[in-house]
Design an enzyme around this catalytic site. Structure first.
Site, mmCIF file in Angstrom:
data_model
loop_
_atom_site.group_PDB
_atom_site.id
_atom_site.type_symbol
_atom_site.label_atom_id
_atom_site.label_comp_id
_atom_site.label_asym_id
_atom_site.label_seq_id
_atom_site.Cartn_x
_atom_site.Cartn_y
_atom_site.Cartn_z
ATOM 1 N N SER A 88 0.851 -1.193 0.000
ATOM 2 C CA SER A 88 0.000 0.000 0.000
ATOM 3 C C SER A 88 0.881 1.235 0.000
ATOM 4 C CB SER A 88 -0.897 0.017 1.235
ATOM 5 O OG SER A 88 -1.500 1.285 1.393
ATOM 6 N N MET B 121 -12.400 3.962 -0.427
ATOM 7 C CA MET B 121 -13.041 4.122 0.874
ATOM 8 C C MET B 121 -13.771 5.463 0.842
ATOM 9 S SD MET B 121 -10.060 2.513 3.289
ATOM 10 C CE MET B 121 -8.764 2.665 2.057
ATOM 11 N N HIS C 11 -1.154 -1.291 -4.380
ATOM 12 C CA HIS C 11 -2.442 -1.004 -3.759
ATOM 13 C C HIS C 11 -2.536 0.483 -3.446
ATOM 14 C CE1 HIS C 11 -6.050 -2.239 -1.445
ATOM 15 N NE2 HIS C 11 -5.709 -1.269 -0.593
ATOM 16 N N ASP D 62 -4.936 3.352 -1.710
ATOM 17 C CA ASP D 62 -6.053 3.598 -0.796
ATOM 18 C C ASP D 62 -6.622 4.994 -1.030
ATOM 19 O OD1 ASP D 62 -6.164 1.191 0.883
ATOM 20 O OD2 ASP D 62 -4.147 1.769 1.492
ATOM 21 N N MET E 224 -11.473 -6.391 5.335
ATOM 22 C CA MET E 224 -10.749 -5.431 6.157
ATOM 23 C C MET E 224 -10.416 -6.070 7.506
ATOM 24 S SD MET E 224 -10.395 -2.813 4.236
ATOM 25 C CE MET E 224 -9.625 -1.772 5.489
ATOM 26 N N ASP F 214 -6.714 -6.661 3.967
ATOM 27 C CA ASP F 214 -6.199 -5.295 4.052
ATOM 28 C C ASP F 214 -6.220 -4.850 5.510
ATOM 29 O OD1 ASP F 214 -5.518 -2.657 3.782
ATOM 30 O OD2 ASP F 214 -7.029 -2.166 2.275
#
Length: 228
Positions: A12, A72, A37, A39, A141, A176
């Site tokens: 990430s 998100m 990744h 976010d 998650m 994650d």
């Protein structure tokens, strides 16, 4: 991309050097990352702000593997085309982010991307049971979303249940949050095949000294070798 359940490590970049994303992405790929990744947080669905489509488009120029973009945000649908244009290979939306996750997943696929659906720790596996045929990935998650560097929440029972629900469908299970060499074997044994790791990959290294990135990635892989 051909589907397989081999272990994939997805660093990430939320844990990377924000002033040097291009070289950070190239460094972790050179050191063995399978996916990158990203976010995306909106300060509304989660209590943090990160990247919008222009940033993701800038990252795309440096990604040679596979760009996994985790939204998100809420709402999602209005931004799907923007992230497709930015070059996301896979776009993940939270089942909690809106009332029509089936429509959202259809729209993501319709925009030419692979479609993922994410589950917060308090959301049961059954919430995605009826969309497994139209998604490519389920993201479990193992922290409450919104910040990097949090401690792992044990969701192995949920992962195991999802693996049974998925059966032989070509659907990845991604983890994650809080992934380390200690926690990775737990979820790998339960059926996960994509592990997102932020601080566990980037700790101790830099673009000037990227070798620790490779050591950290290999440590996660080795920890999982006996888990399957």
């Amino acid at each position: 991309m051909t589907f397989d359940r081999s272990l994939k490590i997805a660093p990430s970049i939320l844990s990377a050097d924000f002033a040097d994303f291009g070289r950070e992405i190239r460094a972790v790929e050179d050191q063995g990352a399978d996916w990158i990744h990203v976010d995306v947080m909106d300060g509304h669905f989660v209590p943090n702000l990160t990247f919008g489509p222009p940033a993701v488009k800038a990252f795309r120029r440096h990604v040679t593997t596979f760009m996994d973009v985790h939204l998100m945000i809420s709402p999602v649908d209005a931004y799907i085309d923007a992230y497709a244009d930015a070059g996301a290979d896979l776009l993940t939306a939270h089942v909690e982010a809106g009332p029509h996750i089936h429509r959202t997943l259809q729209a993501i696929r319709g925009a030419g991307m692979k479609a993922g659906v994410a589950l917060n720790p308090g959301t049961p596996a059954e919430a995605v049971e009826h969309v497994l045929d139209i998604c490519d990935l389920v993201c479990v998650m193992t922290v409450n979303p919104g910040f990097g560097g949090q401690s792992f929440i044990d969701m192995t029972a949920k992962v195991r249940k999802l693996r049974g629900m998925i059966g032989d469908r070509p659907v990845h299970i991604e983890i994650d949050g809080g992934v380390t060499p200690r926690t990775a074997p737990l979820v790998r044994e339960a059926g996960a095949d994509v592990l997102v790791a932020g601080s566990a990959v980037f700790k101790g290294g830099s673009v000037q000294d990227p070798a620790p990135y490779g050591e950290n990635i290999r440590a996660i892989r080795v920890s999982c070798d006996t888990a399957v």
